[in-house]
Write an enzyme that holds these catalytic residues in place. Structure first.
Site, PDB file in Angstrom:
ATOM      1  N   ASP A  28     -12.323  -9.258   3.557  1.00 51.96           N
ATOM      2  CA  ASP A  28     -13.581  -9.209   2.802  1.00 51.96           C
ATOM      3  C   ASP A  28     -14.163 -10.615   2.674  1.00 51.96           C
ATOM      4  O   ASP A  28     -15.363 -10.825   2.834  1.00 51.96           O
ATOM      5  CB  ASP A  28     -13.353  -8.638   1.389  1.00 51.96           C
ATOM      6  CG  ASP A  28     -13.696  -7.157   1.304  1.00 51.96           C
ATOM      7  OD1 ASP A  28     -13.597  -6.473   2.345  1.00 51.96           O
ATOM      8  OD2 ASP A  28     -14.042  -6.685   0.209  1.00 51.96           O
TER       9      ASP A  28
ATOM     10  N   LYS B  22       3.191 -15.476   2.084  1.00 53.11           N
ATOM     11  CA  LYS B  22       3.567 -16.397   1.008  1.00 53.11           C
ATOM     12  C   LYS B  22       5.090 -16.489   0.934  1.00 53.11           C
ATOM     13  O   LYS B  22       5.732 -15.936   0.039  1.00 53.11           O
ATOM     14  CB  LYS B  22       2.959 -15.945  -0.334  1.00 53.11           C
ATOM     15  CG  LYS B  22       1.637 -16.678  -0.623  1.00 53.11           C
ATOM     16  CD  LYS B  22       1.048 -16.377  -1.970  1.00 53.11           C
ATOM     17  CE  LYS B  22       1.665 -17.180  -3.096  1.00 53.11           C
ATOM     18  NZ  LYS B  22       1.301 -18.606  -3.089  1.00 53.11           N
TER      19      LYS B  22
ATOM     20  N   ASP C 117      -6.414  -7.205   3.417  1.00 57.56           N
ATOM     21  CA  ASP C 117      -7.521  -6.546   2.707  1.00 57.56           C
ATOM     22  C   ASP C 117      -8.415  -7.603   2.064  1.00 57.56           C
ATOM     23  O   ASP C 117      -9.640  -7.592   2.225  1.00 57.56           O
ATOM     24  CB  ASP C 117      -6.937  -5.605   1.637  1.00 57.56           C
ATOM     25  CG  ASP C 117      -8.019  -4.888   0.852  1.00 57.56           C
ATOM     26  OD1 ASP C 117      -8.974  -4.400   1.482  1.00 57.56           O
ATOM     27  OD2 ASP C 117      -7.912  -4.823  -0.384  1.00 57.56           O
TER      28      ASP C 117
ATOM     29  N   TYR D  95       0.816  -1.215   0.000  1.00 58.14           N
ATOM     30  CA  TYR D  95       0.000   0.000   0.000  1.00 58.14           C
ATOM     31  C   TYR D  95       0.851   1.267   0.000  1.00 58.14           C
ATOM     32  O   TYR D  95       0.427   2.297  -0.517  1.00 58.14           O
ATOM     33  CB  TYR D  95      -0.935   0.022   1.211  1.00 58.14           C
ATOM     34  CG  TYR D  95      -2.246  -0.691   0.985  1.00 58.14           C
ATOM     35  CD1 TYR D  95      -2.281  -2.068   0.782  1.00 58.14           C
ATOM     36  CD2 TYR D  95      -3.442   0.008   0.963  1.00 58.14           C
ATOM     37  CE1 TYR D  95      -3.477  -2.722   0.564  1.00 58.14           C
ATOM     38  CE2 TYR D  95      -4.651  -0.640   0.755  1.00 58.14           C
ATOM     39  CZ  TYR D  95      -4.662  -2.000   0.549  1.00 58.14           C
ATOM     40  OH  TYR D  95      -5.842  -2.636   0.329  1.00 58.14           O
TER      41      TYR D  95
HETATM   42  C1  IPM Z   1     -10.494  -1.496   3.222  1.00 59.22           C
HETATM   43  C2  IPM Z   1     -10.725  -0.833   1.884  1.00 59.22           C
HETATM   44  C3  IPM Z   1      -9.566   0.123   1.627  1.00 59.22           C
HETATM   45  C4  IPM Z   1      -8.302  -0.693   1.549  1.00 59.22           C
HETATM   46  C5  IPM Z   1      -9.733   1.016   0.394  1.00 59.22           C
HETATM   47  C6  IPM Z   1     -11.027   1.817   0.461  1.00 59.22           C
HETATM   48  C7  IPM Z   1      -8.554   1.923   0.181  1.00 59.22           C
HETATM   49  O1  IPM Z   1     -10.860  -1.796   0.894  1.00 59.22           O
HETATM   50  O2  IPM Z   1     -10.426  -0.786   4.235  1.00 59.22           O
HETATM   51  O3  IPM Z   1     -10.395  -2.725   3.251  1.00 59.22           O
HETATM   52  O4  IPM Z   1      -7.961  -1.230   0.470  1.00 59.22           O
HETATM   53  O5  IPM Z   1      -7.622  -0.824   2.569  1.00 59.22           O
HETATM   54 MG    MG Z   2     -10.875  -3.773   1.594  1.00 59.97          MG
END
Ligand code: IPM
Ligand code: MG
Length: 368
Positions: free
Chosen positions: A253, A193, A249, A142
């Site tokens: 999700d 990894k 990330d 990032y």
């Molecule tokens: C999260 C989101 C963010 C990330 C985006 C909005 C920049 O997906 O908080 O998981 O990638 O960290």
């Molecule tokens: Mg995210």
């Protein structure tokens, strides 16, 4: 009681609607004498770009630094699809994380009993799931430099993002994760990894070294792709997971949606404690700005209210009030009240404000 200072950053899309319900809960906390919060509000994301040409202004950053905790709604939307990369809505969130040094992102994935049927996975796979993903938040790909698109002499473009980690970054996130695992199920899975990435090799070796200080915790090393597979196959095998920024990330999700309740899950982003025991902190729902339903009064405010709950727990030492809030959310769900995203047959469909009202009603009932 000394007043605690919050900065609310509702942001874009459904952010302002769900944040209004956080204000409702704050008002109850203040009125009931259980806490004394004062708060101010500012812009982040696309709305900040519209107002100032930046995804977050310096003035808002100053407020964030001065606050005891920041609560954020959501950023982004199609309206800002073509703004310059450095000013895109997400840049506001990334600046908050980086400048406030919020290196530890706690993302619980909890399957509420009332929602077991909402998951796309089988009931027995998700029932009772209570998983904590600890995501490194200020390093890795990032923020690694170089990060650019360059045009070569032959006119072809080449893009590069850099995944890099220092030992101290891995060590401090590992310690946060081991401490959390100790307060939970005493099992930690470290995800990277190392079969392909140098950062994975370093990650594994540093986590193994830190484990020497946490011999009571069972540590396993899991490759990130395998972890994704295992999370879908049998998520309950995990208690606490620690991983880097990008894998965190993606996996958070995945884990969140498997509970069937992306609109339900809160998160905390924490920095290190300073000499006075003060720790920078930002709390936000895991879901995004959901522009498709923004302004309609139907968004689920539970993830953002739950984020306030995490603030009570991690920033303000108000564990009892956090438990009460969790119980109020569970109580409202048990009564069959549902926003559209978690609606099921035979339940009562309600909107954002009604959900906030119901939660405050349940808070009053539980604490009477
Ligand atoms: C999260 C989101 C963010 C990330 C985006 C909005 C920049 O997906 O908080 O998981 O990638 O960290
Ligand atoms: Mg995210």
């Amino acid at each position: 009681m000394t007043k605690k200072k919050l900065l609310l950053l509702p942001g874009d899309g459904i952010g302002p609607e769900v944040m209004a319900e956080v204000e409702r809960v704050l008002a109850w906390l203040n009125e009931s004498g259980r806490a004394q919060f004062e708060y101010e509000t500012d812009l982040v994301g696309g709305c900040a770009y519209d107002a100032h040409g930046e995804a977050i202004s310096d003035a808002a950053m100053d407020k964030a630094h001065a606050a005891d905790a920041v609560i954020l709604g959501a950023v982004g939307g199609p309206k800002w699809a073509n703004v310059p990369y450095a000013q895109r809505p997400e840049a506001g969130l990334l600046r908050l994380r980086k400048d406030m040094k919020l290196f530890a992102n706690l993302r619980p994935a909890i399957c509420y009993p009332a929602l077991t049927e909402a998951s796309s996975l089988k009931r027995e796979v998700v029932e009772g799931l209570d998983l904590m993903i600890v995501r490194e938040l200020t390093g890795g790909v990032y923020f690694g430099e170089p990060k650019e698109i360059v045009t070569l002499e032959n006119g072809e473009r080449r893009a590069v993002d850099s995944q890099l980690y220092y030992e101290h970054e891995i060590e401090r996130i590992a310690r946060v994760a081991f401490d959390l695992a100790r307060a939970r199920g005493k099992r930690l899975a470290s995800v990277e990894k190392h079969n392909v990435m140098r950062t994975g090799v370093l990650w594994k070796s540093v986590v193994t070294r830190v484990h020497e200080d946490y011999k009571d915790i069972e540590l396993t090393h899991v490759l990130a792709d395998n972890c994704a597979m295992q999370l879908v196959k049998w998520p309950k095998q995990f208690d606490t997971i620690v991983t880097d920024n990008l894998f965190g990330d993606v996996l958070s999700d995945l884990a969140a949606m498997s509970t069937g309740s992306l609109g339900m899950l809160p998160s905390a982003s924490l920095g290190a404690k300073d000499a006075n025991g003060r720790r920078p902190a930002l709390y936000e729902p895991v879901h995004g700005s959901a522009p498709d339903i923004a302004g309609k009064g139907v968004a689920n405010p539970i993830a953002t209210i739950g984020s306030l709950g995490m603030a009570l727990r991690y920033s303000f030492d108000l564990g009892k009030e956090a438990d009460l809030l969790d119980a109020a959310i569970a109580g409202v769900l048990a009564k069959g009240l549902r926003t559209p995203d978690i609606m099921q047959d035979g339940k009562t469909k309600i909107g954002t404000a009604e959900m906030g009202e119901a939660i405050v009603g349940e808070l009053k009932r539980l604490s009477a």
